[in-house]
Design an enzyme around this catalytic site. Structure first.
Site, PDB file in Angstrom:
ATOM      1  N   ASP A 117      -5.887   3.998 -17.282  1.00  0.00           N
ATOM      2  CA  ASP A 117      -5.310   4.703 -16.141  1.00  0.00           C
ATOM      3  C   ASP A 117      -5.774   6.160 -16.063  1.00  0.00           C
ATOM      4  O   ASP A 117      -5.701   6.907 -17.032  1.00  0.00           O
ATOM      5  CB  ASP A 117      -3.786   4.657 -16.280  1.00  0.00           C
ATOM      6  N   SER A 166      -5.159   6.013  -9.931  1.00  0.00           N
ATOM      7  CA  SER A 166      -4.194   4.922  -9.994  1.00  0.00           C
ATOM      8  C   SER A 166      -3.848   4.391  -8.606  1.00  0.00           C
ATOM      9  O   SER A 166      -4.731   4.015  -7.850  1.00  0.00           O
ATOM     10  CB  SER A 166      -2.958   5.395 -10.762  1.00  0.00           C
TER      11      SER A 166
END
Length: 461
Positions: free
Chosen positions: A277, A91
Site C-alpha cells: 500500500d 490506494s
C-alpha cells in the site's frame, strides 16, 4: 493451547508453500518503448491533484472533487477539470485517478454507477477462523491476485494497460505503491520502470492500482521482476554523485534512492520487488514528487521542459479523505484492546507522515517555482524569441504556483464527523457514496484557493 498449535501448524504449512501468491506480470524493457503522445497545444494553465487513500471513501470523495472542478470556469470557455494535467494517487484514490486517466472528463460521468456502486469485496477473504486463510496470512496476505487484482482488471479497468494511458496527452497519472524492502515510494511511471529495466506500457493498470491498495497482511504484496540484463539507460544523474555531495536536508533520501537503484541493476541483489500500500510511505502521494525531483536533478522535473517553458500558473490540489481520530478511549480506565491499539498505531504513523509530507511539500513548491523562473530566464535568446513568437505576452518570470488542501475538515463539523465514520471498505451503500461525492463537490466550490485560482485564470492574471 489449541490455538497456539493451530498457529504453529499454519506457520509450518506456509513455510512449505513454494508458489508465490502474486507472480510478477511485468516484462523486460523493449528497444523502442511506447511513449505518451506528444503535446499538441501548449497550455498556460495546469491543475495538478493528489488523491489520498481510504478505499471507496477516498475514491468517491476524489470523484466529487473532479466533478467540483468541472463546475469551476477556466480560460477560453474551459473548466478547471479540462486543465487537469497531473494526478498522483494512493490506494483507494488510485481507482479514481486511473479511471480518469483512461476515460477523461466525459468518460468520468459513468464512474459512479460502473465502479463506485460495485461490490469490490465480493471475492475477498476476511475470516481468520479458516485454517486456509491463516496459511495465506502467514504466507504473505489473506488475499492475492485471484481476489482484488482480478476484480480491478475485469470490472473496473477491463484489461487496460499503461499503453492505453499513454494514448492521452493528459493527465499524467502516477499511481503510488511502497517498496517494502527499501522503504521508499514506488510510483508507476516510465522512469521507475526504467530503473528496473522493465516495460511499463505493457503493464496492466489494475496491477498498479492493486499494488497501491495492497494493505499489508490483508493483501499479499504485488511482485515486480527486475531485468538488469535488459538495462539500456544509465542511472539518473541526480544520484550518481550523491555519496560525495555535501550533506543537506535531503542527503539521507539521496543515499536511500541511490542504494535502491544500484540494487535494481545488480543481479546478485535478487530479482524481485515487493510492493505494498502506497499509504505506508505517504498517504497523500507527495513523497514520490520529492523523490523524482532528486532523481531528475533538473530545475523543472518532473514537469516536462515543454510545460515548464510555456506554462504561467499551476494549482496543486491535495485531496485528503483520511479518517479522523479513532475510538473513544478517554472515558474509562480499561482498554483499548490489543487490536484497537495496533490499528491506531498504524493510523497514527500514516497520519503523522501525511502531515509532515504536506508541510514539506508547500515550501518545496515555492522552491520549484523559483527554479523554473531561473531556468526560463537563463534560456538562450533564440529560445526566448520563439516563445514570444508563440505568445507575445510571454515573460520568463511570469510563473505562479499555488497549493490548496481539501478534506472533510473543510465541511461543517457535524458533517465531518459523519464522513470520518465511513469505513475504509471496497463496498459502501449508495447513500454514503452519494454523500461523499456531494461533499467533494461542495468542498471544491467553497475552497478559497480554488476560487481565487479560477478567478485569476479567467482574468488572465
Amino acid at each position: 493451547m489449541r490455538v497456539l498449535l493451530l498457529l504453529c501448524s499454519c506457520l509450518l504449512l506456509a513455510a512449505c508453500a513454494g508458489a508465490p501468491l502474486n507472480p510478477p506480470r511485468n516484462k523486460p524493457a523493449v528497444a523502442e518503448p511506447a511513449a505518451r503522445e506528444p503535446q499538441g497545444v501548449a497550455s498556460e494553465t495546469i491543475v495538478a491533484l493528489s488523491f489520498s487513500g481510504g478505499g471507496l471513501r477516498a475514491a468517491a470523495f476524489a470523484y466529487g472533487v473532479l466533478e467540483g472542478l468541472r463546475e469551476q470556469p477556466s480560460a477560453g470557455g474551459h473548466t478547471l477539470l479540462d486543465d487537469v494535467g497531473f494526478i498522483t494517487s494512493v490506494s483507494g484514490g488510485s481507482i479514481t485517478a486511473a479511471y480518469f486517466g483512461l476515460h477523461g472528463p466525459e468518460g468520468l460521468k459513468g464512474f459512479r454507477d460502473k465502479v463506485l456502486l460495485r461490490d469490490g469485496e465480493a471475492g475477498l477473504r476476511f475470516s481468520l477462523f479458516n485454517p486456509n486463510n491463516l496459511m495465506r496470512l502467514f504466507a504473505g496476505g489473506l488475499n492475492d491476485r485471484s481476489n482484488l487484482n482480478d476484480w480491478l482488471d475485469r470490472d473496473v479497468f477491463q484489461g487496460a494497460t499503461f499503453a492505453d494511458l499513454f494514448r492521452h496527452q493528459k493527465p499524467v497519472v502516477w499511481i503510488n505503491a511502497s517498496n517494502a524492502q527499501y522503504r521508499l515510494a514506488f510510483p508507476f511511471h516510465e522512469r521507475a520502470f526504467d530503473a528496473i529495466c522493465s516495460d511499463l506500457a505493457s503493464f496492466p493498470v489494475s496491477e498498479a492500482v492493486a499494488a497501491s491498495m495492497a494493505v499489508p497482511l490483508f493483501f499479499a504484496p504485488v511482485v515486480l521482476e527486475k531485468f538488469p540484463e535488459a538495462c539500456r539507460k544509465p542511472l539518473p544523474p541526480g544520484l550518481t554523485e550523491a555519496a560525495g555531495a555535501e550533506r543537506d536536508d535531503q542527503h539521507r533520501l539521496r543515499l536511500a534512492l541511490l542504494r535502491a537503484l544500484k540494487d535494481f541493476r545488480d543481479p546478485k541483489a535478487g530479482r524481485y520487488l515487493k510492493l505494498v500500500d502506497g499509504g505506508v510511505t505517504d498517504n497523500l502521494g507527495l513523497v514520490s514528487i520529492l523523490q523524482s525531483r532528486l532523481l531528475l536533478n533538473t530545475p523543472y522535473g518532473p514537469i516536462s521542459e515543454h510545460d515548464a517553458a510555456t506554462m504561467r500558473r499551476m494549482l496543486f490540489v491535495v485531496v485528503d479523505a483520511g479518517q479522523g481520530p479513532s475510538g473513544d478511549w478517554g472515558r474509562e480506565v480499561a482498554g483499548p484492546s490489543g487490536v484497537d491499539i495496533a490499528t491506531a498505531a498504524v493510523d497514527t504513523a500514516i497520519e503523522s507522515t501525511m502531515r509532515m509530507s504536506y508541510a514539506y511539500f508547500v515550501p518545496m513548491m515555492r522552491n520549484w517555482e523559483r527554479d523554473i523562473v531561473t531556468y526560463r530566464c537563463s534560456l538562450p535568446d533564440e529560445r526566448k524569441a520563439a516563445l514570444r513568437a508563440w505568445n507575445p505576452d510571454w515573460r520568463c518570470e511570469d510563473i505562479k504556483f499555488a497549493v490548496t488542501q481539501i478534506g472533510f475538515a473543510d465541511l461543517p463539523e457535524a458533517e465531518e464527523t459523519v464522513l470520518n465514520a465511513i469505513p475504509t471498505r471496497l463496498k459502501l451503500p449508495a447513500a454514503q457514496i452519494d454523500q461523499l461525492i456531494d461533499a467533494g463537490r461542495r468542498a471544491v466550490a467553497q475552497d478559497a484557493g480554488v476560487r481565487r485560482f479560477s478567478g485569476s485564470v479567467q482574468r488572465g492574471e
